[in-house]
Design a protein around this motif. Structure first.
Motif, PDB file in Angstrom:
ATOM      1  N   ASP A   1       0.838  -1.194   0.000  1.00 25.56           N
ATOM      2  CA  ASP A   1       0.000   0.000   0.000  1.00 25.56           C
ATOM      3  C   ASP A   1       0.879   1.251   0.000  1.00 25.56           C
ATOM      4  OD1 ASP A   1      -2.405   1.644   0.433  1.00 25.56           O
ATOM      5  OD2 ASP A   1      -1.548   1.939   2.443  1.00 25.56           O
ATOM      6  N   PRO A   2       0.785   2.097  -1.043  1.00 26.43           N
ATOM      7  CA  PRO A   2       1.645   3.281  -1.137  1.00 26.43           C
ATOM      8  C   PRO A   2       1.568   4.205   0.083  1.00 26.43           C
ATOM      9  CG  PRO A   2       0.589   2.886  -3.236  1.00 26.43           C
ATOM     10  CD  PRO A   2      -0.031   1.934  -2.246  1.00 26.43           C
ATOM     11  N   ARG A   3       0.372   4.410   0.634  1.00 24.90           N
ATOM     12  CA  ARG A   3       0.242   5.295   1.799  1.00 24.90           C
ATOM     13  C   ARG A   3       1.046   4.752   2.977  1.00 24.90           C
ATOM     14  NH1 ARG A   3      -2.575   9.285   3.948  1.00 24.90           N
ATOM     15  NH2 ARG A   3      -3.900   9.580   2.147  1.00 24.90           N
ATOM     16  N   THR A   4       0.932   3.468   3.226  1.00 20.04           N
ATOM     17  CA  THR A   4       1.659   2.855   4.344  1.00 20.04           C
ATOM     18  C   THR A   4       3.165   2.921   4.102  1.00 20.04           C
ATOM     19  OG1 THR A   4      -0.202   1.366   4.756  1.00 20.04           O
ATOM     20  CG2 THR A   4       1.938   0.717   5.668  1.00 20.04           C
ATOM     21  N   ILE A   5       3.583   2.618   2.891  1.00 19.06           N
ATOM     22  CA  ILE A   5       5.009   2.649   2.549  1.00 19.06           C
ATOM     23  C   ILE A   5       5.555   4.069   2.705  1.00 19.06           C
ATOM     24  CG2 ILE A   5       6.683   2.369   0.677  1.00 19.06           C
ATOM     25  CD1 ILE A   5       4.811   0.050  -0.331  1.00 19.06           C
ATOM     26  N   LEU A   6       4.838   5.058   2.170  1.00 20.52           N
ATOM     27  CA  LEU A   6       5.293   6.447   2.266  1.00 20.52           C
ATOM     28  C   LEU A   6       5.330   6.929   3.717  1.00 20.52           C
ATOM     29  CD1 LEU A   6       3.486   7.896  -0.858  1.00 20.52           C
ATOM     30  CD2 LEU A   6       5.972   7.812  -0.487  1.00 20.52           C
ATOM     31  N   ARG A   7       4.322   6.551   4.508  1.00 19.15           N
ATOM     32  CA  ARG A   7       4.307   6.933   5.922  1.00 19.15           C
ATOM     33  C   ARG A   7       5.533   6.353   6.635  1.00 19.15           C
ATOM     34  NH1 ARG A   7       0.121   4.092   8.145  1.00 19.15           N
ATOM     35  NH2 ARG A   7       1.686   2.595   8.761  1.00 19.15           N
ATOM     36  N   ASP A   8       5.810   5.072   6.377  1.00 18.28           N
ATOM     37  CA  ASP A   8       6.960   4.422   7.011  1.00 18.28           C
ATOM     38  C   ASP A   8       8.280   5.048   6.551  1.00 18.28           C
ATOM     39  OD1 ASP A   8       5.146   2.785   8.287  1.00 18.28           O
ATOM     40  OD2 ASP A   8       5.541   1.031   7.012  1.00 18.28           O
ATOM     41  N   LEU A   9       8.391   5.334   5.261  1.00 20.81           N
ATOM     42  CA  LEU A   9       9.605   5.978   4.745  1.00 20.81           C
ATOM     43  C   LEU A   9       9.796   7.358   5.377  1.00 20.81           C
ATOM     44  CD1 LEU A   9       9.471   5.119   0.924  1.00 20.81           C
ATOM     45  CD2 LEU A   9      11.165   4.309   2.587  1.00 20.81           C
ATOM     46  N   LYS A  10       8.712   8.090   5.484  1.00 17.73           N
ATOM     47  CA  LYS A  10       8.773   9.439   6.075  1.00 17.73           C
ATOM     48  C   LYS A  10       9.266   9.348   7.519  1.00 17.73           C
ATOM     49  CE  LYS A  10       5.882  13.608   6.334  1.00 17.73           C
ATOM     50  NZ  LYS A  10       6.697  14.526   5.588  1.00 17.73           N
ATOM     51  N   GLU A  11       8.736   8.406   8.268  1.00 17.99           N
ATOM     52  CA  GLU A  11       9.154   8.235   9.668  1.00 17.99           C
ATOM     53  C   GLU A  11      10.623   7.825   9.761  1.00 17.99           C
ATOM     54  OE1 GLU A  11       6.428   5.484  11.536  1.00 17.99           O
ATOM     55  OE2 GLU A  11       4.734   6.860  11.282  1.00 17.99           O
ATOM     56  N   ARG A  12      11.042   6.884   8.929  1.00 14.25           N
ATOM     57  CA  ARG A  12      12.419   6.374   8.987  1.00 14.25           C
ATOM     58  C   ARG A  12      13.442   7.380   8.470  1.00 14.25           C
ATOM     59  NH1 ARG A  12      10.560   1.626   6.389  1.00 14.25           N
ATOM     60  NH2 ARG A  12      11.981   2.071   4.683  1.00 14.25           N
ATOM     61  N   ARG A  13      13.087   8.148   7.466  1.00 13.97           N
ATOM     62  CA  ARG A  13      14.069   9.001   6.801  1.00 13.97           C
ATOM     63  C   ARG A  13      14.131  10.438   7.311  1.00 13.97           C
ATOM     64  NH1 ARG A  13      13.423   7.223   0.434  1.00 13.97           N
ATOM     65  NH2 ARG A  13      14.271   5.117   0.672  1.00 13.97           N
ATOM     66  N   SER A  14      13.137  10.870   8.026  1.00  7.76           N
ATOM     67  CA  SER A  14      13.086  12.278   8.443  1.00  7.76           C
ATOM     68  C   SER A  14      14.302  12.714   9.254  1.00  7.76           C
ATOM     69  CB  SER A  14      11.798  12.577   9.207  1.00  7.76           C
ATOM     70  OG  SER A  14      10.715  12.591   8.302  1.00  7.76           O
ATOM     71  N   ALA A  15      14.837  11.855  10.106  1.00  6.21           N
ATOM     72  CA  ALA A  15      16.010  12.227  10.906  1.00  6.21           C
ATOM     73  C   ALA A  15      17.220  12.511  10.008  1.00  6.21           C
ATOM     74  CB  ALA A  15      16.341  11.126  11.907  1.00  6.21           C
ATOM     75  N   ALA A  16      17.369  11.742   8.952  1.00  5.30           N
ATOM     76  CA  ALA A  16      18.472  11.997   8.007  1.00  5.30           C
ATOM     77  C   ALA A  16      18.218  13.291   7.245  1.00  5.30           C
ATOM     78  CB  ALA A  16      18.636  10.822   7.047  1.00  5.30           C
ATOM     79  N   TYR A  17      17.002  13.450   6.715  1.00  2.27           N
ATOM     80  CA  TYR A  17      16.675  14.670   5.970  1.00  2.27           C
ATOM     81  C   TYR A  17      16.851  15.912   6.827  1.00  2.27           C
ATOM     82  CZ  TYR A  17      14.305  11.619   2.509  1.00  2.27           C
ATOM     83  OH  TYR A  17      13.994  10.670   1.572  1.00  2.27           O
ATOM     84  N   ALA A  18      16.562  15.803   8.120  1.00  2.29           N
ATOM     85  CA  ALA A  18      16.647  16.956   9.021  1.00  2.29           C
ATOM     86  C   ALA A  18      18.074  17.483   9.165  1.00  2.29           C
ATOM     87  CB  ALA A  18      16.080  16.583  10.394  1.00  2.29           C
ATOM     88  N   GLN A  19      19.059  16.740   8.707  1.00  5.94           N
ATOM     89  CA  GLN A  19      20.444  17.203   8.761  1.00  5.94           C
ATOM     90  C   GLN A  19      20.774  18.168   7.621  1.00  5.94           C
ATOM     91  OE1 GLN A  19      23.345  14.053   9.588  1.00  5.94           O
ATOM     92  NE2 GLN A  19      21.644  12.802  10.330  1.00  5.94           N
ATOM     93  N   ALA A  20      19.855  18.314   6.678  1.00  2.00           N
ATOM     94  CA  ALA A  20      20.063  19.270   5.581  1.00  2.00           C
ATOM     95  C   ALA A  20      20.171  20.678   6.150  1.00  2.00           C
ATOM     96  CB  ALA A  20      18.903  19.185   4.587  1.00  2.00           C
ATOM     97  N   GLN A  21      20.983  21.507   5.498  1.00  2.00           N
ATOM     98  CA  GLN A  21      21.185  22.869   5.967  1.00  2.00           C
ATOM     99  C   GLN A  21      19.931  23.738   5.812  1.00  2.00           C
ATOM    100  OE1 GLN A  21      23.387  21.251   3.815  1.00  2.00           O
ATOM    101  NE2 GLN A  21      25.489  21.918   4.219  1.00  2.00           N
TER     102      GLN A  21
END
Length: 189
Positions: free
Chosen positions: A144-164
């Protein structure tokens, strides 16, 4: 503030943002608009634009989906890292990356050291709607794309937050997002 003052302020922000000599590297989940916004940002700042996924496909003579299917994500990420390093070394002005590129520790360190990472972010509903427009996203084919995107958002946000720089995209005009990025770049200086 009248329109002339707003226009002058915008011009000053653009001129200030143009002084940044590092590559501007757009990061974030699939569907946030990295390629679309990247092209417009490059035009506004009078820089060239390159899409890392398109460069990977050109180098491999295969689509990203075909590379994932034949060799898996780890193999793809290794090639992606090499391509992004080359693009940065070549001095491209604006680089759009794949959604998982900045999550890779080595790629993230490279981008943070040699470029200026701009995290484009948006809400889950917008991501689901935007990604439903294309059937070429390998990570969304396994459930399910919604579930996959939600999980990706949760897992990846900490890495993305390191952007300047962090800019939220929305359903408004792309030019409004470009203007927000330019304001953030001018402030970053």
């Amino acid at each position: 503030m009248n329109n002339a003052q707003t226009s002058d302020q915008t011009l000053q922000q653009v001129l200030k943002a143009r002084r940044i000599v590092r590559p501007l590297v757009l990061v974030g989940l699939m569907g946030v608009g990295k390629s679309t916004i990247g092209r417009r940002l490059a035009t506004a700042l009078e820089r060239d634009f390159v899409d890392a996924d398109e460069e990977i496909e050109r180098a491999a003579n295969r689509s990203v989906a075909e590379i994932f299917e034949a060799h898996g994500e780890a193999y793809f990420r290794d090639g992606e890292r090499r391509v992004i390093a080359r693009l940065m070394e070549e001095g491209h002005g604006v680089i759009a990356t794949g959604g998982g590129a900045f999550v890779d520790d080595e790629t993230r360190a490279l981008v943070l050291e040699q470029g200026l990472a701009i995290w484009l972010d948006c809400d889950l509903d917008t991501l689901v709607e935007r990604t439903s427009r294309k059937d070429t996203r390998p990570l969304l084919k396994s459930g399910d794309p919604r579930t996959i995107l939600r999980d990706l958002k949760e897992r990846r946000s900490a890495a993305y937050a390191q952007a300047q720089v962090h800019v939220v995209t929305d359903e408004g005009p792309h030019e409004a997002t470009v203007q927000r990025i330019v304001r953030e770049l001018a402030a970053w200086q």
